[in-house]
Design an enzyme around this catalytic site. Structure first.
Site, PDB file in Angstrom:
ATOM      1  N   HIS A  62      -5.234   7.429  -2.509  1.00  0.00           N
ATOM      2  CA  HIS A  62      -6.129   6.360  -2.054  1.00  0.00           C
ATOM      3  C   HIS A  62      -7.204   6.086  -3.098  1.00  0.00           C
ATOM      4  CE1 HIS A  62      -4.935   6.903   2.392  1.00  0.00           C
ATOM      5  NE2 HIS A  62      -4.302   5.880   1.852  1.00  0.00           N
TER       6      HIS A  62
ATOM      7  N   HIS B 281       0.836  -1.210   0.000  1.00  0.00           N
ATOM      8  CA  HIS B 281       0.000   0.000   0.000  1.00  0.00           C
ATOM      9  C   HIS B 281       0.877   1.269   0.000  1.00  0.00           C
ATOM     10  CE1 HIS B 281      -3.467   2.549   1.288  1.00  0.00           C
ATOM     11  NE2 HIS B 281      -2.537   3.195   1.987  1.00  0.00           N
TER      12      HIS B 281
HETATM   13  N1  0DY Z   1      -0.950   5.431   4.941  1.00  0.00           N
HETATM   14  O1  0DY Z   1      -0.691   5.186   3.653  1.00  0.00           O
HETATM   15  C1  0DY Z   1      -2.180   5.593   5.351  1.00  0.00           C
HETATM   16  O2  0DY Z   1      -3.096   5.498   4.598  1.00  0.00           O
HETATM   17  C2  0DY Z   1      -2.280   5.821   6.853  1.00  0.00           C
HETATM   18  C3  0DY Z   1      -3.149   6.949   7.255  1.00  0.00           C
HETATM   19  C4  0DY Z   1      -2.687   8.332   6.796  1.00  0.00           C
HETATM   20  C5  0DY Z   1      -3.581   9.380   7.396  1.00  0.00           C
HETATM   21  C6  0DY Z   1      -1.261   8.622   7.106  1.00  0.00           C
HETATM   22  C7  0DY Z   1      -2.600   4.517   7.554  1.00  0.00           C
HETATM   23  O3  0DY Z   1      -1.764   3.967   8.185  1.00  0.00           O
HETATM   24  N2  0DY Z   1      -3.828   4.038   7.376  1.00  0.00           N
HETATM   25  C8  0DY Z   1      -4.193   2.772   7.899  1.00  0.00           C
HETATM   26  C9  0DY Z   1      -3.777   1.662   6.964  1.00  0.00           C
HETATM   27  O4  0DY Z   1      -3.819   0.528   7.337  1.00  0.00           O
HETATM   28  C10 0DY Z   1      -5.606   2.774   8.240  1.00  0.00           C
HETATM   29  C11 0DY Z   1      -6.039   1.593   9.046  1.00  0.00           C
HETATM   30  O5  0DY Z   1      -6.870   0.873   8.623  1.00  0.00           O
HETATM   31  N3  0DY Z   1      -5.496   1.408  10.240  1.00  0.00           N
HETATM   32  N4  0DY Z   1      -3.343   1.981   5.733  1.00  0.00           N
HETATM   33  C12 0DY Z   1      -2.589   1.079   4.933  1.00  0.00           C
HETATM   34  C13 0DY Z   1      -3.204  -0.113   4.237  1.00  0.00           C
HETATM   35  C14 0DY Z   1      -2.535  -1.314   4.332  1.00  0.00           C
HETATM   36  C15 0DY Z   1      -2.960  -2.452   3.681  1.00  0.00           C
HETATM   37  C16 0DY Z   1      -4.366  -0.080   3.492  1.00  0.00           C
HETATM   38  C17 0DY Z   1      -4.786  -1.231   2.788  1.00  0.00           C
HETATM   39  C18 0DY Z   1      -4.083  -2.404   2.900  1.00  0.00           C
HETATM   40  N5  0DY Z   1      -5.864  -1.225   2.007  1.00  0.00           N
HETATM   41 ZN    ZN Z   2      -2.489   5.173   2.566  1.00  0.00          ZN
END
Ligand code: 0DY
Ligand code: ZN
Ligand code: CA
Ligand code: ZN
Length: 498
Positions: free
Chosen positions: A243, A233
């Site tokens: 996203h 991701h």
């Molecule tokens: N980073 O790319 C993100 O999207 C961050 C949030 C951003 C505001 C910095 C993040 O860590 N989001 C989490 C995530 O798992 C949200 C969560 O559900 N805890 N993002 C990465 C991810 C990993 C694997 C998304 C998907 C699969 N679909």
């Molecule tokens: Zn992300």
């Protein structure tokens, strides 16, 4: 000028690309009294902090109505971002827009020519990128981490015309590291859960870098957060992807990785990255071996279902890894991954599902196995073999299951036959009957069946049969997806996405 931005912003906008060109407030930066920065420099600095540090400029309306408390809050926010930037570059974190700070912001840093603007996003200009895994606080042995990182890059390089090379010591385009809490880039991590990682869009300096939250329980197999999935991701962001609103995409903003699912880029991810970088030479062989999975579309006139069931007041339509939930109070039927409701146990590509209200359980069928779940948890001893229900060994799978609440029995459909199962005595009632005898007008074999609003609904291919069991005939036939209520809006989103 648009450069790169921290992904924080895109999550706020949930999958939408950044809203650019918001009017800037010039007098709000902390400026030095004598010979302070020019208005143009202040504009430049705000824009810089907006793109690199996730600083959110206020909209015109907010500015006009802002009371003093709000104003102060907002100034502190800007100041924090400026300090974050100053710390990152080793400058005194004064929160003031000093000459030195401006000079660093404006420094024509090496590699700036490596990036270009592409539509609304940024992309790397070169086709081979270098990466380096820095620091030492790895969640596992260095060699394991390196292996996972390499595999995550490979997901992207096998579809897009890009190559990734690991560097040991020298500078690299993309620096990958693990950090706890505040790590001085203006976007502190939040401990266990929540934010798992972030990445910077293509660019020089911090651009393209990927940071993982060292406080997470990173996993290399099935429990906790899977580092491979999160790395895949984040690397998408580091390559310039925002996203995606497609719940099947790796670029979907929330972690929805099912441990039983072998991670693949989705059709949406592949289209998006190929749009930026072109198609990899190895893509055609991947296409024939493992084509990227498409997220089913509720407006597709060819749509068929794997299974349909009632669940409390909802009707659930299952397809591949996904399901649609039709709720009487919501006018829109949304698609989600099955794993977002039942994370571990329910496999994709189901055969049949039914709810047994009296026992407060939901039962899933796939091949010769079936699972009984109570309140999202698998009952002890499951999965079990369908022969335990009383099927002879020649029955290898169940096509559909239809539960009758009041009479407390379930009908199972297998090919041209149907079986009546007594839920109270937990046994089959006699030998199977032919579907055409019991349900005249219904063509066997069927895909799915559900009892709902007084009628039995059968699904076969792209056709939905509404059946009156009293008069024993088909009341109407319609497209299979008619209960999902495809709206014009959904269609527009889909044509735009294609
Ligand atoms: N980073 O790319 C993100 O999207 C961050 C949030 C951003 C505001 C910095 C993040 O860590 N989001 C989490 C995530 O798992 C949200 C969560 O559900 N805890 N993002 C990465 C991810 C990993 C694997 C998304 C998907 C699969 N679909
Ligand atoms: Zn992300
Ligand atoms: Ca976290
Ligand atoms: Zn960071």
């Amino acid at each position: 000028m648009k450069m790169l931005w921290l992904i924080c912003l895109t999550l706020l906008l949930l999958g939408q690309t950044l809203v650019m060109g918001l009017p800037l407030q010039t007098q709000d930066l902390h400026i030095q009294t004598h010979a302070g920065p020019s208005e143009a420099d202040q504009d430049f600095a705000e824009e810089y902090l907006h793109h690199f540090y996730g600083y959110q400029p206020r909209s015109g309306r907010q500015k006009r109505t802002a009371d003093t408390a709000e104003d102060a809050d907002w100034k502190t926010g800007l100041c924090d971002k400026l300090q974050g930037m100053q710390r990152f570059f080793g400058l005194p974190p004064s929160g003031e827009l000093t000459k030195e700070t401006l000079a660093v912001m404006k420094r024509p840093r090496c590699g700036l020519s490596d990036v270009e603007q592409f539509g609304n996003t940024f992309r790397w200009k070169k086709t081979t990128l270098s990466y380096r895994i820095a620091g030492s606080n790895f969640p596992n042995s260095a060699s394991k981490v390196h292996k996972v990182i390499r595999a995550a890059w490979k997901l992207w390089s096998s579809v897009a015309a890009m190559k990734f090379r690991k560097r040991r010591r020298k500078e690299a385009d993309i620096v990958i590291s693990f950090h706890n809490g505040d790590h001085k880039d203006g976007a502190p991590f939040d401990g266990k859960g929540g934010i798992l990682a972030h990445a910077f869009m293509p660019g020089s300096g911090i651009g393209g870098d990927v940071h993982f939250d060292a406080d997470e329980d990173w996993s290399f197999n099935t429990t906790g957060f899977n580092l491979f999935a999160v790395a895949a991701h984040e690397f998408g962001h580091a390559l310039g992807l925002p996203h995606s609103s497609d719940p099947g995409a790796i670029m979907y903003p929330v972690y929805n990785f099912a441990p039983t699912y072998e991670l693949q880029l989705s059709f949406r991810d592949v289209k998006d990255i190929q749009h930026l970088y072109g198609i990899s030479p190895s893509f055609s062989s991947l296409l024939s071996k493992k084509p990227p999975p498409r997220t089913p579309d509720k407006c597709d006139p060819e749509l068929s279902f794997d299974a349909v069931t009632e669940l409390q007041q909802e009707v659930l339509f299952f397809k591949d890894r996904f399901m649609w939930r039709r709720h009487p109070q919501f006018d829109e039927t949304q698609i989600t991954l099955i794993s977002s409701l039942w994370p571990e146990t329910v496999p994709p590509f189901l055969d049949a599902v039914y709810e047994n209200v009296e026992r407060n359980v939901i039962v899933f069928f796939k091949g010769e196995q079936y699972w009984m779940l109570r309140q999202l948890k698998v009952e002890e001893g499951f999965p079990r073999n369908i022969s335990d229900l009383g099927f002879p060994s020649r029955i290898k799978s169940v096509d559909a299951a239809l539960h009758f609440r009041a009479a407390r029995y379930t009908v199972f459909f297998t090919g041209h036959e149907c079986w009546k199962y007594n839920e109270q005595q937990k046994m089959m009632e006699g030998p199977p009957t032919l579907i055409e005898q019991l349900w005249p007008g219904i063509p066997a074999p069927i895909d799915a069946a559900v009892f709902f609003e007084g009628f039995v609904h059968f699904f076969k291919g792209n056709i939905h049969y509404k059946y009156d069991s009293n008069s024993k005939h088909v009341v109407s036939t319609s497209p299979a997806n008619d209960l999902l209520e495809c709206k014009k809006d959904d269609n527009e989103i889909l044509t735009e996405r294609r």
